[in-house]
Design an enzyme around this catalytic site. Structure first.
Site, mmCIF file in Angstrom:
data_model
loop_
_atom_site.group_PDB
_atom_site.id
_atom_site.type_symbol
_atom_site.label_atom_id
_atom_site.label_comp_id
_atom_site.label_asym_id
_atom_site.label_seq_id
_atom_site.Cartn_x
_atom_site.Cartn_y
_atom_site.Cartn_z
ATOM 1 N N CYS A 71 -19.430 -5.911 4.062
ATOM 2 C CA CYS A 71 -18.713 -4.700 4.451
ATOM 3 C C CYS A 71 -17.441 -4.647 3.616
ATOM 4 O O CYS A 71 -16.858 -5.690 3.301
ATOM 5 C CB CYS A 71 -18.379 -4.748 5.937
ATOM 6 S SG CYS A 71 -17.410 -3.325 6.493
ATOM 7 N N CYS A 91 -19.170 2.364 8.946
ATOM 8 C CA CYS A 91 -18.369 1.716 9.987
ATOM 9 C C CYS A 91 -17.111 2.566 10.120
ATOM 10 O O CYS A 91 -16.311 2.638 9.182
ATOM 11 C CB CYS A 91 -18.027 0.290 9.574
ATOM 12 S SG CYS A 91 -16.916 -0.537 10.725
ATOM 13 N N CYS A 93 0.832 -1.212 0.000
ATOM 14 C CA CYS A 93 0.000 0.000 0.000
ATOM 15 C C CYS A 93 0.866 1.263 0.000
ATOM 16 O O CYS A 93 1.868 1.361 0.708
ATOM 17 C CB CYS A 93 -0.905 -0.007 1.221
ATOM 18 S SG CYS A 93 -1.992 1.416 1.298
ATOM 19 N N ARG A 111 -17.518 -2.280 18.189
ATOM 20 C CA ARG A 111 -16.859 -3.531 17.766
ATOM 21 C C ARG A 111 -15.488 -3.691 18.419
ATOM 22 O O ARG A 111 -14.603 -2.843 18.242
ATOM 23 C CB ARG A 111 -16.709 -3.504 16.232
ATOM 24 C CG ARG A 111 -16.194 -4.787 15.605
ATOM 25 C CD ARG A 111 -16.239 -4.676 14.079
ATOM 26 N NE ARG A 111 -17.563 -4.252 13.641
ATOM 27 C CZ ARG A 111 -18.599 -5.071 13.484
ATOM 28 N NH1 ARG A 111 -18.460 -6.349 13.678
ATOM 29 N NH2 ARG A 111 -19.769 -4.594 13.115
ATOM 30 N N CYS A 117 0.741 0.118 10.284
ATOM 31 C CA CYS A 117 0.191 -0.883 9.361
ATOM 32 C C CYS A 117 1.250 -1.772 8.708
ATOM 33 O O CYS A 117 2.158 -1.285 8.031
ATOM 34 C CB CYS A 117 -0.639 -0.201 8.290
ATOM 35 S SG CYS A 117 -1.475 -1.421 7.233
ATOM 36 N N CYS A 126 0.722 4.732 6.918
ATOM 37 C CA CYS A 126 0.142 4.586 8.263
ATOM 38 C C CYS A 126 1.126 3.806 9.145
ATOM 39 O O CYS A 126 1.415 2.636 8.867
ATOM 40 C CB CYS A 126 -1.197 3.863 8.170
ATOM 41 S SG CYS A 126 -2.260 4.482 6.837
ATOM 42 N N CYS A 138 -16.466 -9.071 5.874
ATOM 43 C CA CYS A 138 -15.824 -7.776 5.635
ATOM 44 C C CYS A 138 -14.580 -7.976 4.772
ATOM 45 O O CYS A 138 -13.664 -8.690 5.176
ATOM 46 C CB CYS A 138 -15.383 -7.147 6.943
ATOM 47 S SG CYS A 138 -16.710 -6.968 8.115
HETATM 48 N N1 SAM Z 1 -6.508 0.570 3.212
HETATM 49 C C1 SAM Z 1 -7.778 0.851 3.736
HETATM 50 C C2 SAM Z 1 -7.767 2.008 4.690
HETATM 51 O O1 SAM Z 1 -6.794 2.186 5.424
HETATM 52 O O2 SAM Z 1 -8.742 2.749 4.744
HETATM 53 C C3 SAM Z 1 -8.458 -0.346 4.362
HETATM 54 C C4 SAM Z 1 -7.655 -1.365 5.128
HETATM 55 S S1 SAM Z 1 -6.896 -0.798 6.636
HETATM 56 C C5 SAM Z 1 -5.835 -2.156 7.031
HETATM 57 C C6 SAM Z 1 -8.225 -0.882 7.824
HETATM 58 C C7 SAM Z 1 -7.944 -0.442 9.225
HETATM 59 O O3 SAM Z 1 -7.232 -1.438 9.920
HETATM 60 C C8 SAM Z 1 -7.116 0.783 9.435
HETATM 61 O O4 SAM Z 1 -7.857 1.960 9.267
HETATM 62 C C9 SAM Z 1 -6.682 0.642 10.879
HETATM 63 O O5 SAM Z 1 -7.604 1.294 11.728
HETATM 64 C C10 SAM Z 1 -6.717 -0.871 11.103
HETATM 65 N N2 SAM Z 1 -5.362 -1.400 11.349
HETATM 66 C C11 SAM Z 1 -4.386 -1.588 10.426
HETATM 67 N N3 SAM Z 1 -3.266 -2.064 10.990
HETATM 68 C C12 SAM Z 1 -3.529 -2.193 12.311
HETATM 69 C C13 SAM Z 1 -2.762 -2.625 13.428
HETATM 70 N N4 SAM Z 1 -1.503 -3.001 13.310
HETATM 71 N N5 SAM Z 1 -3.348 -2.629 14.638
HETATM 72 C C14 SAM Z 1 -4.632 -2.238 14.776
HETATM 73 N N6 SAM Z 1 -5.400 -1.814 13.767
HETATM 74 C C15 SAM Z 1 -4.862 -1.784 12.544
HETATM 75 FE FE1 SF4 Z 2 -2.689 1.206 3.435
HETATM 76 FE FE2 SF4 Z 2 -2.558 0.042 5.796
HETATM 77 FE FE3 SF4 Z 2 -2.917 2.664 5.662
HETATM 78 FE FE4 SF4 Z 2 -4.910 0.976 4.889
HETATM 79 S S1 SF4 Z 2 -4.084 1.227 6.951
HETATM 80 S S2 SF4 Z 2 -4.183 2.830 3.841
HETATM 81 S S3 SF4 Z 2 -3.677 -0.694 4.047
HETATM 82 S S4 SF4 Z 2 -1.103 1.546 4.962
#
Ligand code: SAM
Ligand code: SF4
Ligand code: DTB
Length: 337
Positions: free
Chosen positions: A144, A204, A69, A276, A76, A73, A113
């Site tokens: 979802c 959500c 990606c 949730r 992530c 973040c 989801c």
């Molecule tokens: N890429 C899309 C986005 O960020 O909107 C969808 C997938 S993203 C993985 C969905 C959510 O997973 C993120 O917004 C974050 O809140 C949660 N998430 C991702 N990595 C995480 C982690 N290591 N611990 C807890 N929550 C996590």
């Molecule tokens: Fe990409 Fe992870 Fe951020 Fe979702 S949370 S936008 S998958 S880096």
């Protein structure tokens, strides 16, 4: 969103799901400061006004497009900015997605989801995902999707394919956000949520705690969510899963009671939302999870994986729910207790 832009909910439901007076950060911070037992008692009272306290809704996650990606973040494992050893994949084929959905239904989930590691989906993705959505619906599951920011028109296409919920998290308070993500803004996220809401999809939206934020930041996140008009139908509260290679690996862990407090405050500020219990459950003792249910959590991710990280085994979850005397039911059966 103003009232005249919100044609999507039936008027009665709409009126019920608005906070007549917006929450302030000071007010919400005061909730966090209540003695733990007082906070939980209050949250449980609010919970019982709106929901069967012994019922829970289960959603199963599937990563339909993993890793690589472009966003940064810091929590992530799927960001291409960090080396977490995760292998990036292509969008899964339809039959694989439907196979996973059938398995989720057979093990007792009521919602499926699908998550995609995108900044935002491309037009060609929306069409293929539309087929996934209609296939999953035909199996008899709610749907979802979480796939990043949506452009004009995309939310509508997804709704037409039969999507029930779109997940898009605010993640944290606006004041802390810049320390976690620099590649898209808080306003970008709010804009996507507004697009989702405006076409009548259910929202959500939640966040993550345990990222080094302060209690006031946690209050600030809840305020942002609760003051959405109307507030989300579903509010995932994630406890950071620390993944080696991400900048947040090695962060100081949040006091478990503070996590439970966050759930309780979410319940009080968004009385009719599904709260949730999300990422981080595998690392949580069952006693802590049961405190989260007492604090008003009434849904969770169910299945051996979240997107790329682990989740408790389904047999273990079923055993926990049985020991607590909790029933798994579809969302509509939780309401109006
Ligand atoms: N890429 C899309 C986005 O960020 O909107 C969808 C997938 S993203 C993985 C969905 C959510 O997973 C993120 O917004 C974050 O809140 C949660 N998430 C991702 N990595 C995480 C982690 N290591 N611990 C807890 N929550 C996590
Ligand atoms: Fe990409 Fe992870 Fe951020 Fe979702 S949370 S936008 S998958 S880096
Ligand atoms: C949400 O708030 N949490 C889920 C779901 N929405 C998509 C995702 C959690 C991801 C945890 C890290 C991983 O497994 O990759």
């Amino acid at each position: 969103m103003k009232a005249d832009q919100a044609p999507t909910l039936a008027p009665a439901a709409d009126a019920r799901r608005r906070n007549a007076v917006p929450w302030t950060v000071d007010e919400v911070a005061r909730l966090f400061e209540l003695p733990f037992n007082d906070l939980l008692f209050r949250a449980q009272q609010v919970h019982r006004e709106h929901f069967d306290p012994n019922a829970i809704q289960l959603s199963t996650l599937l990563s339909i497009k993993t890793g690589g990606c472009e966003e940064d973040c810091k929590y992530c494992p799927q960001s291409a900015h960090f080396d977490t050893g995760l292998e990036a994949g292509k969008l899964l084929p339809l039959d694989e997605v439907l196979h996973a959905a059938r398995a989720a239904k057979a093990s007792g989930a009521t919602r499926f989801c699908m998550g995609a590691a995108w900044r935002s989906p491309k037009e060609r993705h929306i069409e293929v995902i539309g087929e996934m959505i209609s296939g999953v619906k035909a199996i008899g599951l709610e749907t979802c999707l979480t796939a990043g920011m949506l452009a004009d028109g995309q939310a509508e296409q997804l709704r037409e394919a039969g999507l029930d919920y779109y997940n898009h998290n605010l993640d944290t308070a606006p004041e802390f956000y810049g320390q976690i993500i620099t590649t898209r803004t808080y306003q970008d996220r709010l804009d996507t949520l507004e697009r989702v809401r405006n076409v009548g999809l259910k929202v959500c939206a939640g966040g993550i705690v345990g990222m080094g934020e302060t209690r006031r930041h946690r209050a600030g996140l809840i305020v942002q969510l609760a003051n959405l008009d109307p507030y989300p139908e579903s509010v995932p509260i994630n406890n950071l899963v620390q993944v080696e290679g991400t900048p947040l690996a090695g962060s100081e862990e949040l006091d478990p009671f503070e996590f439970v407090r966050t759930v309780a405050v979410a319940r009080i500020c968004m009385p009719q939302a599904m709260v949730r219990l999300s990422a981080g459950r595998e690392q949580m003792p069952e006693t802590m999870q049961s405190l989260c249910f007492l604090a008003g959590a009434n849904s969770m991710f169910y299945g051996d994986r979240l997107l790329t990280t682990g989740n408790p085994q389904t047999a273990k979850d079923r055993d926990l729910l049985e020991r607590l005397g909790m029933q798994c039911v579809p969302e509509e059966r939780l309401k109006g207790a």
